[in-house]
Motif scaffolding. Sequence first.
Motif: not given
Length: 822
Positions: A556-566, A568-573
């Motif tokens: 579950k923690l891995e899924e949350i981390t992956a979602r936050y990374e996505q 953050l990438e969208a924010v930078n874009k």
Amino acid sequence: MIYPQNFEQKTGFDKIRHLITDKCLSPLGEERVAEMEFSANYKTVTERLQQTEEFLKIINGEDEFPANYFFDVRHSLKRIRPEGTWLDEKELFDLKRSLQTINDIVSFFRPTNDEEIKYPALTELAGDILVFPQLIGKIDTILDKFGKVKDNASPTLAQIRKDITSTMSGISRSLQSILRSAQSEGVVDKDVTPTMRDGRLMIPVAPAFKRKIKGIVHDESASGKTVFIEPEVVVEANNRIRELEGDEKREIIRILTEFTNTVRPIASDILQSYEFLAEIDFIRAKALFANQINAIKPILEDKQQLDWAQAKHPLLYLSLQKQGKQVVPLDIYLDEIKRILIISGPNAGGKSVCLKTVGLLQYMLQCGLLIPIHESSRTGIFSHIFIDIGDEQSIENDLSTYSSHLTNMKYFVKNCNEKTIILIDEFGSGTEPQIGGAIAESLLDRFNRNKSFGVITTHYQNLKHFAKDTEGVVNGAMLYDRHMMQPLFKLSIGNPGSSFAIEIARKIGLPEDVIADASEKVGSDYIDMDKYLQDIVRDKRYWESKRQNIRQREKKLEEITARYEQDLEAVNKQRKEIMREAKNAAERILSEANARIENTIREIKEAQAEKEQTKLARKALEEFKTSIQTTEEEDGKIARKMAKLQERNERKKQKQKTTSQPAFNKDIIEVGDNVRLKGQVSAGTVMELQGKQAVVAFGMIKSTVKLEQLEKVSKGQIKREIQKSTFVSNQTSDHMHEKKLNFKQEIDVRGMRGDEALQTVTYFIDDAIQVGVGRVRILHGTGTGILRQLIRDYLRTVPGVHHFQDEHVQFGGAGITVVELE
């Protein structure tokens, strides 16, 4: 190599074979199921599994597989080898349809126009199979769609059948004339019609009047109240019919013989194509069975291993499924280091089921069958599978149960190697425990030295100790719930299991003094050891549960981390996009400012420094300067907005939940709303409001309607009604298709009352017109003729009826009305 000979009966594979046979379409596939056998060749097993898996994809996919006509005509093709023999109509019809099926299957698998190969293993199987489209076309010139020889199969046959028809018509007219004359004289009842007896048309007459009609008496009814007379004027014509029928039969045989002569030279090639049809039938049956038990093609490696997760016994799965229960899956792991598993635990705890599951699934796999197992499992190939299970006592061979076990053990020790898996139930039982355990331990040592794999169940403590102290052998336990006093049917590898003899004895109700006495006899050490085993199993279950919970939380923690990374990438874009737009806007403003300045200078020069004109030009420039400053202030806000952008994205989901949509007010109608007339379904859009009226666009039509006649509808409501309408339309289409498939072109109303028969015929004709049938028959009998007259009076009033008439006398005459529909 499989041992013993009754291996399939012991594991239940004979029932699996029977279930697959039931799914075959013809004897072609059934023979292949009977010939299905164990293989230790990795390439062969992989190929069989791949073929079955691909067909399983076809079954569960959208492609419609041609599986209509799987006829076995091999016997017929072998029968026509001698000259002068021929295929009869049925054999030829079966040949045509099955050859068409072979052609369709080969076309199904062969790619066209550089199309991607969807089913490589099955495509390879169909690669060099011969098809016979010209032969199929030739058969079509001989047989009609019902499998009967066509009139135009030859000019001679066409003439013969034309002569038969004209002669039959002459006979019918003559008989009708004789019959009317006899009816007018009272010799024959008015409801009597000509009857076919032994292929000849005759008139039924009461015995008292048989001399009134000149002719030959051929037969009489069982009651003796009717005799059947062939009038002499039609005797010759009936004889002619018999001659023509003989000519027809000889011509048909000639046509079939001539065609068979073209088939005979290529019969061997056709038989080879039928071998392909048999293989497809067999693979299809295996795929259907795999679908029934939720089986898959696991990872298969060319080595000896068992790394199974969630394996299920297929027969137990099907049995429990009927009872609405779930089977407890098996997890088991054996490799080159831990090859032999010693399973201990209570009676009725699932040890034997575990053993049979391993034997059955491994055997199924190496027979080319998909198995019910988790997709992450890894399987291997064994050259030998040996099994010792059940009571092999033999009176004929003077073998006791234990002697039969020892006979099997002798064979195992002699033939086992590193590619063998040995399955033994209740190892060492059947004789005195101490010596039985010793012999079992010695045998186990020999199996281990030979590097064999194995799954062995036992209650003997010495075998548990041997497994603990010996490399290559590992203990396993069937888990038991001590509090509920019931087995869990779950295998745990790593520690031996307890037999729970004391606990089970207490549960059954054995006297406590007996239990205490037994405990004293075996000693406290044994009781304590059994207790420690139970505690170890309990603790292992507890920590296993803990580990599982931790694993789930990590996932579950891995899924949350992956979602936050996505995110953050969208924010930078998004930030880069905003900066690009800001840069473009700045360049545009600068360009516009330069243009404005140049324009102001030009206007001042042209006005020759008139004060008023100069003042206006300066004012315009000042206004533009103010707008630029405003724009710069807005640009300054961008940085602050960017700082908050990530935070806003994080809160976006919660904000969407709390943000409520504007309430839908059905009482207020405004421009742009969706409305419909009260009591109607079709919706339109409000284009304009005119006091108490509104201009509404219904599609391409605009109409002025009073507001009180309109009701407001939401977009969701319109969508649901469209979906509902579409559903009804699909349902109606399916209903009409089913009605057309099941429609029978004949109805029998004999014995009904007039109004009842008329209503039945009305519904029948309506259905016939609705499904588009061109011709139907109504059986009403002759009787007094009232029912016949009522029906025909009704038919005259039906617009869709083109024509109606009596059926041909040979097929029922005036007792049947044939209706031609437009």
